[in-house]
Motif scaffolding. Sequence first.
Motif, PDB file in Angstrom:
ATOM      1  N   GLY A   7     109.669  32.327  55.304  1.00 42.43           N
ATOM      2  CA  GLY A   7     108.711  31.229  55.184  1.00 42.43           C
ATOM      3  C   GLY A   7     108.535  30.465  56.485  1.00 42.43           C
ATOM      4  N   VAL A   8     109.640  30.241  57.203  1.00 44.16           N
ATOM      5  CA  VAL A   8     109.565  29.520  58.476  1.00 44.16           C
ATOM      6  C   VAL A   8     108.777  30.332  59.508  1.00 44.16           C
ATOM      7  N   VAL A   9     109.048  31.635  59.578  1.00 40.83           N
ATOM      8  CA  VAL A   9     108.341  32.488  60.545  1.00 40.83           C
ATOM      9  C   VAL A   9     106.855  32.541  60.214  1.00 40.83           C
ATOM     10  N   ILE A  10     106.533  32.758  58.938  1.00 39.17           N
ATOM     11  CA  ILE A  10     105.130  32.814  58.539  1.00 39.17           C
ATOM     12  C   ILE A  10     104.470  31.449  58.738  1.00 39.17           C
ATOM     13  N   GLY A  11     105.207  30.384  58.419  1.00 37.31           N
ATOM     14  CA  GLY A  11     104.684  29.037  58.624  1.00 37.31           C
ATOM     15  C   GLY A  11     104.382  28.760  60.084  1.00 37.31           C
ATOM     16  N   SER A  12     105.236  29.233  60.958  1.00 37.82           N
ATOM     17  CA  SER A  12     105.008  29.058  62.393  1.00 37.82           C
ATOM     18  C   SER A  12     103.749  29.798  62.834  1.00 37.82           C
ATOM     19  N   ALA A  13     103.601  31.031  62.355  1.00 43.88           N
ATOM     20  CA  ALA A  13     102.408  31.809  62.703  1.00 43.88           C
ATOM     21  C   ALA A  13     101.163  31.152  62.110  1.00 43.88           C
ATOM     22  N   PHE A  14     101.282  30.661  60.871  1.00 40.82           N
ATOM     23  CA  PHE A  14     100.158  29.992  60.232  1.00 40.82           C
ATOM     24  C   PHE A  14      99.814  28.713  60.988  1.00 40.82           C
ATOM     25  N   PHE A  33      93.332  18.223  56.448  1.00 38.67           N
ATOM     26  CA  PHE A  33      92.170  18.569  55.639  1.00 38.67           C
ATOM     27  C   PHE A  33      91.891  20.068  55.704  1.00 38.67           C
ATOM     28  N   SER A  34      92.062  20.658  56.881  1.00 38.86           N
ATOM     29  CA  SER A  34      91.856  22.103  57.029  1.00 38.86           C
ATOM     30  C   SER A  34      92.858  22.876  56.175  1.00 38.86           C
ATOM     31  N   ILE A  35      94.113  22.472  56.215  1.00 34.21           N
ATOM     32  CA  ILE A  35      95.138  23.138  55.397  1.00 34.21           C
ATOM     33  C   ILE A  35      94.824  22.949  53.920  1.00 34.21           C
ATOM     34  N   PHE A  36      94.390  21.747  53.539  1.00 31.20           N
ATOM     35  CA  PHE A  36      94.008  21.490  52.157  1.00 31.20           C
ATOM     36  C   PHE A  36      92.919  22.458  51.704  1.00 31.20           C
ATOM     37  N   LEU A  37      91.907  22.666  52.542  1.00 34.82           N
ATOM     38  CA  LEU A  37      90.822  23.578  52.177  1.00 34.82           C
ATOM     39  C   LEU A  37      91.326  25.010  52.034  1.00 34.82           C
ATOM     40  N   VAL A  38      92.190  25.453  52.948  1.00 36.91           N
ATOM     41  CA  VAL A  38      92.724  26.818  52.879  1.00 36.91           C
ATOM     42  C   VAL A  38      93.573  26.989  51.621  1.00 36.91           C
ATOM     43  N   ILE A  39      94.438  26.024  51.322  1.00 36.41           N
ATOM     44  CA  ILE A  39      95.297  26.117  50.142  1.00 36.41           C
ATOM     45  C   ILE A  39      94.453  26.073  48.870  1.00 36.41           C
ATOM     46  N   LEU A  81      91.404  27.193  48.569  1.00 34.13           N
ATOM     47  CA  LEU A  81      90.770  28.507  48.472  1.00 34.13           C
ATOM     48  C   LEU A  81      91.754  29.542  47.948  1.00 34.13           C
ATOM     49  N   ILE A  82      92.974  29.534  48.462  1.00 30.91           N
ATOM     50  CA  ILE A  82      94.011  30.461  47.988  1.00 30.91           C
ATOM     51  C   ILE A  82      94.310  30.198  46.518  1.00 30.91           C
ATOM     52  N   GLY A  83      94.367  28.927  46.120  1.00 31.97           N
ATOM     53  CA  GLY A  83      94.613  28.566  44.728  1.00 31.97           C
ATOM     54  C   GLY A  83      93.549  29.115  43.795  1.00 31.97           C
ATOM     55  N   ARG A  84      92.301  29.110  44.240  1.00 32.07           N
ATOM     56  CA  ARG A  84      91.225  29.666  43.416  1.00 32.07           C
ATOM     57  C   ARG A  84      91.436  31.156  43.183  1.00 32.07           C
ATOM     58  N   PHE A  85      91.804  31.874  44.236  1.00 28.38           N
ATOM     59  CA  PHE A  85      92.036  33.311  44.093  1.00 28.38           C
ATOM     60  C   PHE A  85      93.218  33.565  43.161  1.00 28.38           C
ATOM     61  N   ARG A  86      94.276  32.783  43.284  1.00 33.01           N
ATOM     62  CA  ARG A  86      95.447  32.953  42.420  1.00 33.01           C
ATOM     63  C   ARG A  86      95.100  32.678  40.964  1.00 33.01           C
ATOM     64  N   ARG A  87      94.344  31.598  40.725  1.00 27.78           N
ATOM     65  CA  ARG A  87      93.956  31.281  39.350  1.00 27.78           C
ATOM     66  C   ARG A  87      93.115  32.397  38.754  1.00 27.78           C
ATOM     67  N   LYS A  88      92.223  32.955  39.570  1.00 30.34           N
ATOM     68  CA  LYS A  88      91.384  34.053  39.098  1.00 30.34           C
ATOM     69  C   LYS A  88      92.245  35.249  38.708  1.00 30.34           C
ATOM     70  N   GLU A  89      93.231  35.585  39.553  1.00 29.20           N
ATOM     71  CA  GLU A  89      94.132  36.699  39.254  1.00 29.20           C
ATOM     72  C   GLU A  89      94.944  36.412  37.994  1.00 29.20           C
ATOM     73  N   GLU A  90      95.445  35.185  37.855  1.00 28.59           N
ATOM     74  CA  GLU A  90      96.230  34.814  36.682  1.00 28.59           C
ATOM     75  C   GLU A  90      95.381  34.902  35.419  1.00 28.59           C
ATOM     76  N   GLU A  91      94.125  34.459  35.499  1.00 23.17           N
ATOM     77  CA  GLU A  91      93.236  34.533  34.341  1.00 23.17           C
ATOM     78  C   GLU A  91      92.998  35.977  33.937  1.00 23.17           C
ATOM     79  N   GLU A  92      92.826  36.871  34.926  1.00 25.37           N
ATOM     80  CA  GLU A  92      92.627  38.281  34.620  1.00 25.37           C
ATOM     81  C   GLU A  92      93.860  38.865  33.944  1.00 25.37           C
TER      82      GLU A  92
END
Length: 135
Positions: free
Chosen positions: A20-27, A81-87, A89-100
Amino acid sequence: MWEEFKKFALKGNVIDLAVGVVIGSAFGKIVTSLVNDIIMPIFGLFMGGVNFSALSYPPGEEGIKYGSFIQTVVDFFIIAFSIFLVIRLIGRFRRKEEEEIIEEVEADVKEELLTEIRDLLKQQAEANNHNSRQH
């Protein structure tokens, strides 16, 4: 002590945290580039190219550089705000997958229930046929 350290260091949570730390750093680098190279130039156009970092009191190099602080706060809000928008967007994709997945499970459960009902009806019909033959 060495064994305890190995157990601790190789525990799943510690490795997950390290990943998580490595990916967080890259992110973080991606977000910084997004802010510096894309969002700030657009924001600068709307603000008329205002850069607060040069402001200080008294004017000069040895003064209190409140402008740098203001610029850092503005950068923080843009990054947040940028991170909020990205998260979001990711949340929408996750919810869609969970609904399926939920829909698939519900379909399987419905099919299983219908099969059980059919089998029970068959058993009842066979029992009724058996009882009517005996009378």
